[in-house]
Write a protein that holds these residues in place. Structure first.
Motif, short mmCIF file in Angstrom:
data_model
loop_
_atom_site.label_atom_id
_atom_site.label_comp_id
_atom_site.label_asym_id
_atom_site.label_seq_id
_atom_site.Cartn_x
_atom_site.Cartn_y
_atom_site.Cartn_z
N ILE A 191 27.90 39.54 -13.72
CA ILE A 191 27.31 40.82 -14.13
C ILE A 191 28.04 41.97 -13.44
CG2 ILE A 191 25.23 42.25 -13.99
CD1 ILE A 191 23.65 39.55 -14.38
N SER A 192 28.31 41.83 -12.16
CA SER A 192 29.03 42.88 -11.43
C SER A 192 30.44 43.07 -11.99
CB SER A 192 29.12 42.53 -9.94
OG SER A 192 27.85 42.57 -9.35
N PHE A 193 31.12 41.98 -12.31
CA PHE A 193 32.46 42.06 -12.88
C PHE A 193 32.42 42.80 -14.21
CE2 PHE A 193 35.93 40.55 -15.51
CZ PHE A 193 37.03 40.66 -14.67
N ARG A 194 31.50 42.43 -15.08
CA ARG A 194 31.38 43.08 -16.40
C ARG A 194 31.00 44.55 -16.25
NH1 ARG A 194 34.63 39.95 -18.75
NH2 ARG A 194 33.86 37.85 -19.10
N ALA A 195 30.12 44.84 -15.32
CA ALA A 195 29.73 46.23 -15.07
C ALA A 195 30.94 47.03 -14.57
CB ALA A 195 28.58 46.30 -14.08
N ALA A 196 31.76 46.41 -13.73
CA ALA A 196 32.97 47.08 -13.23
C ALA A 196 33.93 47.37 -14.37
CB ALA A 196 33.64 46.23 -12.16
N GLU A 197 34.05 46.45 -15.32
CA GLU A 197 34.89 46.70 -16.50
C GLU A 197 34.40 47.93 -17.25
OE1 GLU A 197 36.62 42.50 -18.14
OE2 GLU A 197 34.49 42.86 -18.48
N HIS A 198 33.10 48.02 -17.43
CA HIS A 198 32.52 49.18 -18.13
C HIS A 198 32.72 50.47 -17.35
CE1 HIS A 198 30.82 47.00 -21.49
NE2 HIS A 198 30.35 46.10 -20.62
N LEU A 199 32.58 50.40 -16.04
CA LEU A 199 32.81 51.60 -15.22
C LEU A 199 34.26 52.06 -15.32
CD1 LEU A 199 30.69 50.80 -12.05
CD2 LEU A 199 30.26 52.59 -13.74
N LEU A 200 35.16 51.12 -15.37
CA LEU A 200 36.57 51.48 -15.51
C LEU A 200 36.83 52.15 -16.86
CD1 LEU A 200 38.75 51.18 -13.44
CD2 LEU A 200 39.45 49.07 -14.53
N GLU A 201 36.24 51.61 -17.90
CA GLU A 201 36.36 52.22 -19.23
C GLU A 201 35.77 53.63 -19.25
OE1 GLU A 201 34.69 49.67 -22.24
OE2 GLU A 201 35.87 47.96 -21.54
N ALA A 202 34.72 53.83 -18.47
CA ALA A 202 34.06 55.13 -18.38
C ALA A 202 34.74 56.06 -17.37
CB ALA A 202 32.59 54.95 -18.01
N ARG A 203 35.88 55.65 -16.86
CA ARG A 203 36.66 56.44 -15.90
C ARG A 203 35.93 56.67 -14.58
NH1 ARG A 203 41.70 55.80 -17.32
NH2 ARG A 203 42.34 56.81 -19.22
N ASP A 204 35.29 55.60 -14.09
CA ASP A 204 34.65 55.65 -12.78
C ASP A 204 35.28 54.56 -11.90
OD1 ASP A 204 33.07 55.74 -10.52
OD2 ASP A 204 31.19 55.31 -11.55
N PRO A 205 36.52 54.79 -11.46
CA PRO A 205 37.19 53.73 -10.69
C PRO A 205 36.53 53.45 -9.35
CG PRO A 205 38.55 55.72 -10.76
CD PRO A 205 37.39 55.94 -11.69
N ARG A 206 35.97 54.46 -8.70
CA ARG A 206 35.31 54.22 -7.41
C ARG A 206 34.11 53.30 -7.56
NH1 ARG A 206 35.49 59.82 -3.96
NH2 ARG A 206 37.73 60.11 -4.16
N GLY A 207 33.32 53.54 -8.61
CA GLY A 207 32.17 52.67 -8.87
C GLY A 207 32.61 51.25 -9.15
N ALA A 208 33.70 51.11 -9.90
CA ALA A 208 34.23 49.78 -10.21
C ALA A 208 34.67 49.07 -8.94
CB ALA A 208 35.38 49.88 -11.20
N VAL A 209 35.38 49.78 -8.07
CA VAL A 209 35.85 49.18 -6.81
C VAL A 209 34.66 48.70 -5.98
CG1 VAL A 209 36.94 49.67 -4.59
CG2 VAL A 209 38.08 50.35 -6.71
N LYS A 210 33.62 49.51 -5.90
CA LYS A 210 32.44 49.11 -5.11
C LYS A 210 31.85 47.79 -5.61
CE LYS A 210 30.75 53.52 -3.38
NZ LYS A 210 29.65 54.45 -3.37
N LEU A 211 31.72 47.67 -6.92
CA LEU A 211 31.19 46.42 -7.47
C LEU A 211 32.13 45.26 -7.23
CD1 LEU A 211 29.71 47.59 -10.89
CD2 LEU A 211 28.45 46.82 -8.88
N LEU A 212 33.42 45.50 -7.41
CA LEU A 212 34.39 44.42 -7.25
C LEU A 212 34.57 43.99 -5.81
CD1 LEU A 212 36.87 45.74 -9.89
CD2 LEU A 212 35.56 43.61 -10.04
N ASP A 213 34.36 44.90 -4.87
CA ASP A 213 34.45 44.52 -3.45
C ASP A 213 33.49 43.37 -3.14
OD1 ASP A 213 36.43 46.37 -2.88
OD2 ASP A 213 35.05 47.83 -1.97
N GLY A 214 32.28 43.45 -3.68
CA GLY A 214 31.30 42.39 -3.45
C GLY A 214 31.70 41.08 -4.11
N VAL A 215 32.21 41.17 -5.32
CA VAL A 215 32.65 39.96 -6.04
C VAL A 215 33.79 39.30 -5.27
CG1 VAL A 215 33.69 39.09 -8.17
CG2 VAL A 215 31.91 40.85 -8.29
#
Length: 121
Positions: free
Chosen positions: A11-35
């Motif tokens: 779920i975190s990985f998929r959410a990070a993909e969506h954040l990246l598409e929405a141009r929120d790279p910082r949010g994506a990095v935060k989620l991916l750090d945990g994964v």
């Protein structure tokens, strides 16, 4: 803190993909750090985090992540191309050119071939 499960990481990985598409790279990095903390050898998560770093103009971490992926998957044309774009953006054109050419050799997509500059020599 709630317990994480493999499903939570997906779920975190998929959410990070969506954040990246929405141009929120910082949010994506935060989620991916945990994964990645739980699954450090996950190349898909590393590649996505590298893309997020790149989009967030964090060129050194992007370069490190793309390099990490390429150490494990030297035939990953996209990782070569993305690393080349990172190096290009960091004003390192000769290093970038090498990776553009590797990307085009591995996958002769028109954008990879154009970036490699094979037809300009």
């Amino acid at each position: 803190m709630p317990e994480t499960t493999p499903a939570t990481h997906v779920i975190s990985f998929r959410a990070a993909e969506h954040l990246l598409e929405a141009r929120d790279p910082r949010g994506a990095v935060k989620l991916l750090d945990g994964v990645i903390a739980e699954h450090p050898e996950n190349t898909a998560a590393r590649l996505l985090r590298a893309r997020a770093y790149f989009l967030g103009a964090q060129l050194r971490p992007a370069e490190e992540e793309f390099g990490w992926v390429l150490e494990r998957e030297p035939d990953n044309a996209f990782a070569h191309f993305a690393l080349a774009r990172t190096l290009q953006r960091a004003s390192r054109p000769e290093e970038a050119r090498r990776h553009f050419r590797l990307a085009a050799a591995l996958d002769p997509r028109p954008d990879f071939v154009e970036a490699a500059g094979f037809d300009t020599e």
